[in-house]
Design a protein around this motif. Structure first.
Motif, PDB file in Angstrom:
ATOM      1  N   ARG A   1      -5.662 -12.495  -2.342  1.00 39.72           N
ATOM      2  CA  ARG A   1      -5.988 -13.381  -3.455  1.00 39.72           C
ATOM      3  C   ARG A   1      -4.812 -14.316  -3.722  1.00 39.72           C
ATOM      4  NH1 ARG A   1     -10.003 -11.345  -2.285  1.00 39.72           N
ATOM      5  NH2 ARG A   1     -11.548 -10.218  -3.537  1.00 39.72           N
ATOM      6  N   THR A   2      -5.078 -15.338  -4.533  1.00 44.95           N
ATOM      7  CA  THR A   2      -4.047 -16.305  -4.911  1.00 44.95           C
ATOM      8  C   THR A   2      -3.751 -16.173  -6.394  1.00 44.95           C
ATOM      9  OG1 THR A   2      -4.797 -17.837  -3.185  1.00 44.95           O
ATOM     10  CG2 THR A   2      -3.422 -18.743  -4.940  1.00 44.95           C
ATOM     11  N   TYR A   3      -2.455 -16.137  -6.734  1.00 49.76           N
ATOM     12  CA  TYR A   3      -2.007 -15.985  -8.120  1.00 49.76           C
ATOM     13  C   TYR A   3      -1.058 -17.138  -8.462  1.00 49.76           C
ATOM     14  CZ  TYR A   3      -3.655 -11.196  -7.381  1.00 49.76           C
ATOM     15  OH  TYR A   3      -4.420 -10.092  -7.083  1.00 49.76           O
ATOM     16  N   ARG A   4      -1.246 -17.724  -9.637  1.00 49.35           N
ATOM     17  CA  ARG A   4      -0.355 -18.787 -10.091  1.00 49.35           C
ATOM     18  C   ARG A   4       0.927 -18.158 -10.628  1.00 49.35           C
ATOM     19  NH1 ARG A   4      -2.439 -24.190 -13.116  1.00 49.35           N
ATOM     20  NH2 ARG A   4      -0.449 -25.032 -13.826  1.00 49.35           N
ATOM     21  N   VAL A   5       2.058 -18.523 -10.032  1.00 50.79           N
ATOM     22  CA  VAL A   5       3.315 -17.850 -10.354  1.00 50.79           C
ATOM     23  C   VAL A   5       3.687 -18.019 -11.830  1.00 50.79           C
ATOM     24  CG1 VAL A   5       5.800 -17.812  -9.854  1.00 50.79           C
ATOM     25  CG2 VAL A   5       4.147 -17.966  -7.978  1.00 50.79           C
ATOM     26  N   GLY A   6       3.368 -19.168 -12.421  1.00 54.39           N
ATOM     27  CA  GLY A   6       3.704 -19.396 -13.819  1.00 54.39           C
ATOM     28  C   GLY A   6       2.976 -18.495 -14.785  1.00 54.39           C
ATOM     29  N   ARG A   7       1.960 -17.761 -14.323  1.00 53.68           N
ATOM     30  CA  ARG A   7       1.197 -16.879 -15.206  1.00 53.68           C
ATOM     31  C   ARG A   7       1.653 -15.424 -15.133  1.00 53.68           C
ATOM     32  NH1 ARG A   7      -4.729 -19.383 -13.795  1.00 53.68           N
ATOM     33  NH2 ARG A   7      -4.451 -21.392 -14.860  1.00 53.68           N
ATOM     34  N   PHE A   8       2.674 -15.145 -14.329  1.00 54.18           N
ATOM     35  CA  PHE A   8       3.221 -13.787 -14.317  1.00 54.18           C
ATOM     36  C   PHE A   8       4.069 -13.590 -15.570  1.00 54.18           C
ATOM     37  CE2 PHE A   8       2.247 -14.053  -9.772  1.00 54.18           C
ATOM     38  CZ  PHE A   8       1.702 -12.803  -9.559  1.00 54.18           C
ATOM     39  N   LEU A   9       3.717 -12.598 -16.355  1.00 50.07           N
ATOM     40  CA  LEU A   9       4.462 -12.286 -17.571  1.00 50.07           C
ATOM     41  C   LEU A   9       5.650 -11.383 -17.278  1.00 50.07           C
ATOM     42  CD1 LEU A   9       1.393 -11.636 -19.902  1.00 50.07           C
ATOM     43  CD2 LEU A   9       2.700 -13.755 -19.615  1.00 50.07           C
ATOM     44  N   ASP A  10       5.532 -10.560 -16.248  1.00 52.74           N
ATOM     45  CA  ASP A  10       6.633  -9.687 -15.853  1.00 52.74           C
ATOM     46  C   ASP A  10       6.363  -9.186 -14.439  1.00 52.74           C
ATOM     47  OD1 ASP A  10       9.027  -8.334 -16.125  1.00 52.74           O
ATOM     48  OD2 ASP A  10       8.082  -6.520 -16.928  1.00 52.74           O
ATOM     49  N   VAL A  11       7.425  -9.043 -13.661  1.00 56.98           N
ATOM     50  CA  VAL A  11       7.289  -8.478 -12.318  1.00 56.98           C
ATOM     51  C   VAL A  11       8.458  -7.536 -12.067  1.00 56.98           C
ATOM     52  CG1 VAL A  11       6.013 -10.425 -11.324  1.00 56.98           C
ATOM     53  CG2 VAL A  11       8.498 -10.424 -11.239  1.00 56.98           C
ATOM     54  N   ASP A  12       8.193  -6.517 -11.282  1.00 59.65           N
ATOM     55  CA  ASP A  12       9.221  -5.557 -10.910  1.00 59.65           C
ATOM     56  C   ASP A  12       9.068  -5.248  -9.428  1.00 59.65           C
ATOM     57  OD1 ASP A  12      11.274  -3.725 -11.010  1.00 59.65           O
ATOM     58  OD2 ASP A  12       9.974  -2.081 -11.660  1.00 59.65           O
ATOM     59  N   SER A  13      10.124  -5.486  -8.665  1.00 60.21           N
ATOM     60  CA  SER A  13      10.084  -5.215  -7.235  1.00 60.21           C
ATOM     61  C   SER A  13      10.377  -3.743  -6.998  1.00 60.21           C
ATOM     62  CB  SER A  13      11.114  -6.093  -6.509  1.00 60.21           C
ATOM     63  OG  SER A  13      11.078  -5.855  -5.122  1.00 60.21           O
ATOM     64  N   LEU A  14       9.442  -3.053  -6.347  1.00 56.55           N
ATOM     65  CA  LEU A  14       9.585  -1.625  -6.102  1.00 56.55           C
ATOM     66  C   LEU A  14      10.363  -1.368  -4.819  1.00 56.55           C
ATOM     67  CD1 LEU A  14       5.950  -0.450  -6.975  1.00 56.55           C
ATOM     68  CD2 LEU A  14       7.910  -0.813  -8.509  1.00 56.55           C
ATOM     69  N   ALA A  15      10.853  -0.152  -4.701  1.00 56.22           N
ATOM     70  CA  ALA A  15      11.551   0.227  -3.472  1.00 56.22           C
ATOM     71  C   ALA A  15      10.581   0.378  -2.309  1.00 56.22           C
ATOM     72  CB  ALA A  15      12.319   1.533  -3.690  1.00 56.22           C
ATOM     73  N   GLU A  16       9.326   0.651  -2.614  1.00 60.98           N
ATOM     74  CA  GLU A  16       8.329   0.886  -1.573  1.00 60.98           C
ATOM     75  C   GLU A  16       7.994  -0.407  -0.844  1.00 60.98           C
ATOM     76  OE1 GLU A  16       3.729   2.539  -1.176  1.00 60.98           O
ATOM     77  OE2 GLU A  16       4.747   2.502  -3.126  1.00 60.98           O
ATOM     78  N   ARG A  17       7.956  -0.340   0.477  1.00 57.93           N
ATOM     79  CA  ARG A  17       7.599  -1.481   1.302  1.00 57.93           C
ATOM     80  C   ARG A  17       6.136  -1.378   1.738  1.00 57.93           C
ATOM     81  NH1 ARG A  17      12.173  -4.242   3.395  1.00 57.93           N
ATOM     82  NH2 ARG A  17      14.142  -3.207   2.887  1.00 57.93           N
ATOM     83  N   PHE A  18       5.591  -2.507   2.162  1.00 54.28           N
ATOM     84  CA  PHE A  18       4.224  -2.523   2.680  1.00 54.28           C
ATOM     85  C   PHE A  18       4.226  -3.072   4.102  1.00 54.28           C
ATOM     86  CE2 PHE A  18       4.892  -6.649   0.714  1.00 54.28           C
ATOM     87  CZ  PHE A  18       4.345  -7.544   1.625  1.00 54.28           C
ATOM     88  N   GLU A  19       3.181  -2.789   4.822  1.00 51.52           N
ATOM     89  CA  GLU A  19       3.032  -3.291   6.186  1.00 51.52           C
ATOM     90  C   GLU A  19       2.248  -4.594   6.147  1.00 51.52           C
ATOM     91  OE1 GLU A  19       0.975  -1.995  10.454  1.00 51.52           O
ATOM     92  OE2 GLU A  19       1.124  -0.565   8.784  1.00 51.52           O
ATOM     93  N   ARG A  20       2.876  -5.656   6.623  1.00 50.76           N
ATOM     94  CA  ARG A  20       2.224  -6.960   6.610  1.00 50.76           C
ATOM     95  C   ARG A  20       0.998  -6.935   7.511  1.00 50.76           C
ATOM     96  NH1 ARG A  20       3.879 -11.744   4.706  1.00 50.76           N
ATOM     97  NH2 ARG A  20       3.010 -13.639   5.645  1.00 50.76           N
ATOM     98  N   PRO A  21      -0.157  -7.432   7.042  1.00 49.50           N
ATOM     99  CA  PRO A  21      -1.377  -7.388   7.855  1.00 49.50           C
ATOM    100  C   PRO A  21      -1.197  -8.105   9.185  1.00 49.50           C
ATOM    101  CG  PRO A  21      -1.889  -7.994   5.589  1.00 49.50           C
ATOM    102  CD  PRO A  21      -0.400  -8.016   5.711  1.00 49.50           C
ATOM    103  N   ALA A  22      -1.571  -7.463  10.259  1.00 48.38           N
ATOM    104  CA  ALA A  22      -1.474  -8.063  11.583  1.00 48.38           C
ATOM    105  C   ALA A  22      -2.373  -9.286  11.665  1.00 48.38           C
ATOM    106  CB  ALA A  22      -1.861  -7.043  12.650  1.00 48.38           C
TER     107      ALA A  22
END
Length: 345
Positions: A217-238
């Motif tokens: 999905r697409t999210y408008r960055v200006g509408r994020f009220l708060d973000v927290d980067s977790l230690a957990e990583r994800f696998e980028r879709p092939a």
């Protein structure tokens, strides 16, 4: 048409990059790549040497030209961040938004210092004559206080815990941030909303990656009220490609927005305004317009959005346009005009 000096400067830069990227090359190989004669290659090699570029000639059947060992470091000398910032060389505002403003300036200075004099002059001339200003007119860019955190998570492939404001209210999501896009001065995050593993049960990494491709999905960055980067990583879709996704998404959005076609009569002034106020849809409408009548008005078909949006858009043309159909859109405009007339009576 570029002058001879400009053409030669471009060719010298291409020659330099060929030697740096491919290593040793013979004069005939360079001549074929640059589409010049072997004699011209020898003259250009001499010019690079005279400018301080250490080009070494190896003799023998396996010989050719190569840059002296170590010259690659002196030519670039860039950190990872500085090298990455060069892709934003024409957009200093977005580079600052991403926290790369200082890196971009440092990278440009290093390149200018490393280039031969005539190429450095050429680079400065281009910088003086061409400038990219990404934001649209008369619209301030969104405040994006969380852009730096989001950008780092995109780069490091770390899951984001996000608090987001959408039209229907505020939501909390865990996102796989796949990429950032700057469109018309507005930053968008392309991401997949990640369901927690414990809620879904166990599954393979391959299944998770395939599932991720389906939920982007697409999210408008200006509408994020708060973000927290977790230690957990994800696998980028092939196979996921940001540019391809964005192009397809933009086409779907445009198709969804243009829900109906309005038949309109347009004055000469309205026809001049149409491309400015309706963009590509306005250009298409002008192409469909019939011949003007005795009063100079012409009939055209204009793609419009939902009725509520279309009424506001068409009212911007004021008395310079008349909507002939569809009937429900004409009635909606008539109601809006009547309400305005009553309000200002």
């Amino acid at each position: 048409m570029p002058d001879n000096d400009g053409m030669r400067a471009d060719r010298l830069l291409s020659l330099l990059l060929l030697l740096q990227n491919r290593g040793r090359m013979t004069a005939p190989e360079l001549a074929a790549e640059l589409e010049v004669s072997v004699r011209t290659v020898y003259r250009d090699i001499d010019a690079l040497g005279a400018s301080g570029v250490p080009v070494h000639a190896d003799r023998g059947p396996a010989g050719g030209f190569r840059l002296m060992d170590g010259y690659r470091t002196r030519l670039t000398g860039l950190t990872d961040a500085q090298a990455g910032s060069l892709f934003l060389a024409g957009a200093p505002g977005p580079a600052r938004d991403l926290g790369l403003g200082a890196d971009l300036a440092a990278a440009q200075l290093k390149l200018q210092a490393a280039l031969p004099a005539e190429l450095a002059d050429r680079a400065r001339q281009i910088q003086q004559r061409f400038h990219l200003d990404a934001p649209a007119w008369f619209r301030d860019a969104d405040p994006v206080p969380h852009l730096g955190t989001i950008a780092r998570a995109v780069w490091d492939q770390r899951i984001l815990r996000a608090h987001y404001r959408r039209w229907g209210g505020e939501v909390h999501r865990e996102l796989w941030p796949l990429g950032l896009v700057l469109k018309g001065g507005i930053w968008y995050l392309v991401a997949r909303a990640e369901a927690r593993a414990e809620a879904r049960g166990e599954e393979t990494a391959g299944a998770r990656a395939a599932d991720a491709r389906a939920g982007v999905r697409t999210y408008r960055v200006g509408r994020f009220l708060d973000v927290d980067s977790l230690a957990e990583r994800f696998e980028r879709p092939a196979g996921f490609e940001l540019a391809a996704y964005w192009e397809q998404s933009a086409r779907r959005l445009e198709a969804a927005m243009r829900r109906q076609t309005a038949v309109v009569r347009l004055s000469p002034r309205a026809r001049r305004l149409l491309p400015m106020q309706f963009g590509a849809a306005g250009v298409r409408a002008l192409a469909s317009a019939g011949p003007p009548d005795a009063d100079g008005w012409a009939r055209a078909e204009l793609d419009v959005e939902s009725e509520a949006v279309a009424v506001g858009d068409l009212l911007r043309l004021g008395t310079e346009a008349e909507v002939l159909g569809p009937p429900e859109l004409r009635r909606a405009l008539a109601r809006a005009v009547a309400e305005l007339a009553e309000r200002y009576r």
